[in-house]
Design a protein around this motif. Structure first.
Motif, PDB file in Angstrom:
ATOM      1  N   LEU A  28      80.896  39.702 -24.628  1.00 48.18           N
ATOM      2  CA  LEU A  28      80.634  41.441 -24.502  1.00 48.18           C
ATOM      3  C   LEU A  28      81.732  41.703 -23.595  1.00 48.18           C
ATOM      4  O   LEU A  28      81.957  42.996 -23.124  1.00 48.18           O
ATOM      5  CB  LEU A  28      79.287  41.523 -23.394  1.00 48.18           C
ATOM      6  CG  LEU A  28      78.110  41.050 -24.234  1.00 48.18           C
ATOM      7  CD1 LEU A  28      76.844  41.385 -23.202  1.00 48.18           C
ATOM      8  CD2 LEU A  28      77.765  42.050 -25.252  1.00 48.18           C
ATOM      9  N   SER A  29      82.866  41.097 -23.404  1.00 50.61           N
ATOM     10  CA  SER A  29      84.046  41.161 -22.601  1.00 50.61           C
ATOM     11  C   SER A  29      85.426  41.749 -23.559  1.00 50.61           C
ATOM     12  O   SER A  29      85.698  40.830 -24.435  1.00 50.61           O
ATOM     13  CB  SER A  29      84.573  40.073 -21.718  1.00 50.61           C
ATOM     14  OG  SER A  29      85.957  40.365 -21.380  1.00 50.61           O
ATOM     15  N   PRO A  30      85.655  42.943 -23.559  1.00 48.77           N
ATOM     16  CA  PRO A  30      86.700  43.367 -24.493  1.00 48.77           C
ATOM     17  C   PRO A  30      88.208  42.394 -24.483  1.00 48.77           C
ATOM     18  O   PRO A  30      88.686  42.087 -25.366  1.00 48.77           O
ATOM     19  CB  PRO A  30      87.092  44.612 -24.281  1.00 48.77           C
ATOM     20  CG  PRO A  30      85.778  45.186 -23.510  1.00 48.77           C
ATOM     21  CD  PRO A  30      85.098  44.258 -22.844  1.00 48.77           C
ATOM     22  N   SER A  31      88.419  41.942 -23.241  1.00 50.63           N
ATOM     23  CA  SER A  31      89.639  41.205 -22.947  1.00 50.63           C
ATOM     24  C   SER A  31      89.277  39.958 -23.602  1.00 50.63           C
ATOM     25  O   SER A  31      90.141  39.168 -24.326  1.00 50.63           O
ATOM     26  CB  SER A  31      89.933  41.086 -21.514  1.00 50.63           C
ATOM     27  OG  SER A  31      88.857  40.388 -20.789  1.00 50.63           O
ATOM     28  N   ASP A  51      80.759  49.109 -25.814  1.00 50.72           N
ATOM     29  CA  ASP A  51      79.931  49.653 -24.953  1.00 50.72           C
ATOM     30  C   ASP A  51      78.526  48.821 -25.094  1.00 50.72           C
ATOM     31  O   ASP A  51      77.766  48.939 -25.839  1.00 50.72           O
ATOM     32  CB  ASP A  51      79.393  50.998 -25.397  1.00 50.72           C
ATOM     33  CG  ASP A  51      78.463  51.662 -24.509  1.00 50.72           C
ATOM     34  OD1 ASP A  51      78.036  51.189 -23.439  1.00 50.72           O
ATOM     35  OD2 ASP A  51      77.841  52.832 -25.028  1.00 50.72           O
ATOM     36  N   PRO A  52      78.488  47.764 -24.144  1.00 51.04           N
ATOM     37  CA  PRO A  52      77.611  46.535 -24.388  1.00 51.04           C
ATOM     38  C   PRO A  52      76.177  46.831 -23.932  1.00 51.04           C
ATOM     39  O   PRO A  52      75.710  46.181 -23.003  1.00 51.04           O
ATOM     40  CB  PRO A  52      78.467  45.187 -23.683  1.00 51.04           C
ATOM     41  CG  PRO A  52      79.047  45.933 -22.479  1.00 51.04           C
ATOM     42  CD  PRO A  52      79.571  47.425 -23.071  1.00 51.04           C
ATOM     43  N   GLU A  77      70.592  44.102 -30.456  1.00 48.32           N
ATOM     44  CA  GLU A  77      69.912  43.489 -29.350  1.00 48.32           C
ATOM     45  C   GLU A  77      70.735  42.602 -28.361  1.00 48.32           C
ATOM     46  O   GLU A  77      71.741  42.064 -28.885  1.00 48.32           O
ATOM     47  CB  GLU A  77      69.031  42.371 -30.023  1.00 48.32           C
ATOM     48  CG  GLU A  77      67.971  41.465 -29.165  1.00 48.32           C
ATOM     49  CD  GLU A  77      67.191  40.290 -29.661  1.00 48.32           C
ATOM     50  OE1 GLU A  77      66.515  39.747 -29.191  1.00 48.32           O
ATOM     51  OE2 GLU A  77      67.225  40.298 -30.964  1.00 48.32           O
ATOM     52  N   ILE A  78      70.396  42.873 -26.989  1.00 45.81           N
ATOM     53  CA  ILE A  78      71.379  42.258 -26.012  1.00 45.81           C
ATOM     54  C   ILE A  78      70.330  41.566 -25.130  1.00 45.81           C
ATOM     55  O   ILE A  78      69.797  42.034 -24.156  1.00 45.81           O
ATOM     56  CB  ILE A  78      72.265  42.852 -25.382  1.00 45.81           C
ATOM     57  CG1 ILE A  78      73.246  43.549 -26.263  1.00 45.81           C
ATOM     58  CG2 ILE A  78      73.049  42.363 -24.177  1.00 45.81           C
ATOM     59  CD1 ILE A  78      74.352  44.606 -25.638  1.00 45.81           C
ATOM     60  N   LEU A  84      72.300  37.582 -29.052  1.00 40.74           N
ATOM     61  CA  LEU A  84      73.041  38.844 -29.182  1.00 40.74           C
ATOM     62  C   LEU A  84      72.708  39.324 -30.811  1.00 40.74           C
ATOM     63  O   LEU A  84      72.820  38.446 -31.809  1.00 40.74           O
ATOM     64  CB  LEU A  84      74.730  38.867 -29.413  1.00 40.74           C
ATOM     65  CG  LEU A  84      75.091  38.863 -27.901  1.00 40.74           C
ATOM     66  CD1 LEU A  84      76.643  38.634 -27.803  1.00 40.74           C
ATOM     67  CD2 LEU A  84      74.955  40.221 -27.090  1.00 40.74           C
ATOM     68  N   ALA A  85      72.641  40.600 -31.131  1.00 42.00           N
ATOM     69  CA  ALA A  85      72.412  40.766 -32.502  1.00 42.00           C
ATOM     70  C   ALA A  85      73.193  42.140 -32.700  1.00 42.00           C
ATOM     71  O   ALA A  85      72.881  43.107 -31.661  1.00 42.00           O
ATOM     72  CB  ALA A  85      71.102  41.011 -33.102  1.00 42.00           C
ATOM     73  N   PHE A  86      73.837  42.372 -33.796  1.00 40.05           N
ATOM     74  CA  PHE A  86      74.604  43.541 -33.926  1.00 40.05           C
ATOM     75  C   PHE A  86      75.064  43.914 -35.371  1.00 40.05           C
ATOM     76  O   PHE A  86      74.878  42.640 -36.141  1.00 40.05           O
ATOM     77  CB  PHE A  86      75.930  43.444 -33.163  1.00 40.05           C
ATOM     78  CG  PHE A  86      76.745  42.185 -33.295  1.00 40.05           C
ATOM     79  CD1 PHE A  86      77.802  41.963 -34.167  1.00 40.05           C
ATOM     80  CD2 PHE A  86      76.750  41.339 -32.476  1.00 40.05           C
ATOM     81  CE1 PHE A  86      78.473  40.858 -34.492  1.00 40.05           C
ATOM     82  CE2 PHE A  86      77.454  40.204 -32.470  1.00 40.05           C
ATOM     83  CZ  PHE A  86      78.081  39.902 -33.420  1.00 40.05           C
ATOM     84  N   THR A  87      75.349  44.893 -35.947  1.00 38.03           N
ATOM     85  CA  THR A  87      75.747  45.228 -37.370  1.00 38.03           C
ATOM     86  C   THR A  87      77.175  44.677 -37.282  1.00 38.03           C
ATOM     87  O   THR A  87      77.936  44.647 -36.338  1.00 38.03           O
ATOM     88  CB  THR A  87      75.587  46.760 -37.530  1.00 38.03           C
ATOM     89  OG1 THR A  87      76.361  47.395 -36.882  1.00 38.03           O
ATOM     90  CG2 THR A  87      73.952  47.108 -37.461  1.00 38.03           C
TER      91      THR A  87
END
Length: 145
Positions: A28-31, A51-52, A77-78, A84-87
């Motif tokens: 979830l961390s962009p860096s 945008d987590p 889902e977070i 975690l679930a994401f498209t």
């Protein structure tokens, strides 16, 4: 028997010597994403933003040999430190492809990450993603090590 696009799926997993919370938070961390979302190895770079939150979007642009490869998706889902679930939207996957990642603490400081993705254009695309996700999990372990 040939599977249809909707039936094609893959699962990869890796045991990572790091606490479950640290492994989960890296996704979830962009860096952190920019450090390990490089399936092409150290010569590949990545930029990430997100945008987590459930319904939030993320963007990861991998650059390999000067060519940008955009990836994006929506968090479905977070579940902190568990799932975690994401498209998963990329030039190499179906628009309705979904990635689910489960995080299991096997023992203190050892986390098993199991990544499951569904829906691919072809078996070749699925196999390419298997290699990519395997390299990403290896890079995640190196990044957290």
């Amino acid at each position: 028997m040939v599977k249809t696009l909707n039936e094609l799926e893959l699962t990869v997993s890796r045991k990572i010597p790091a606490p479950r919370q640290k492994v989960f938070d890296a996704w979830l961390s962009p860096s952190m994403l920019a450090k390990f979302m490089r399936p092409g190895g150290k010569d590949m770079t990545a930029k990430a933003s997100n945008d987590p939150v459930k319904g939030g979007r993320f963007s990861i642009v991998m650059t390999d040999d000067g060519k940008e490869i955009p990836h994006a998706g929506t968090y479905l889902e977070i579940d902190p430190h568990s799932r975690l679930a994401f498209t998963w939207e990329s030039p190499h996957s179906c628009d309705d492809s979904v990635v689910t990642i489960d995080f299991a603490e096997l023992e203190p400081g050892i986390t098993e990450v199991t990544l499951h993705q569904v829906k691919f254009h072809s078996e070749q695309a699925r196999d390419g993603h298997r290699g990519g996700w395997t390299a990403i999990l290896e890079a995640l372990e190196d990044t957290l090590g």
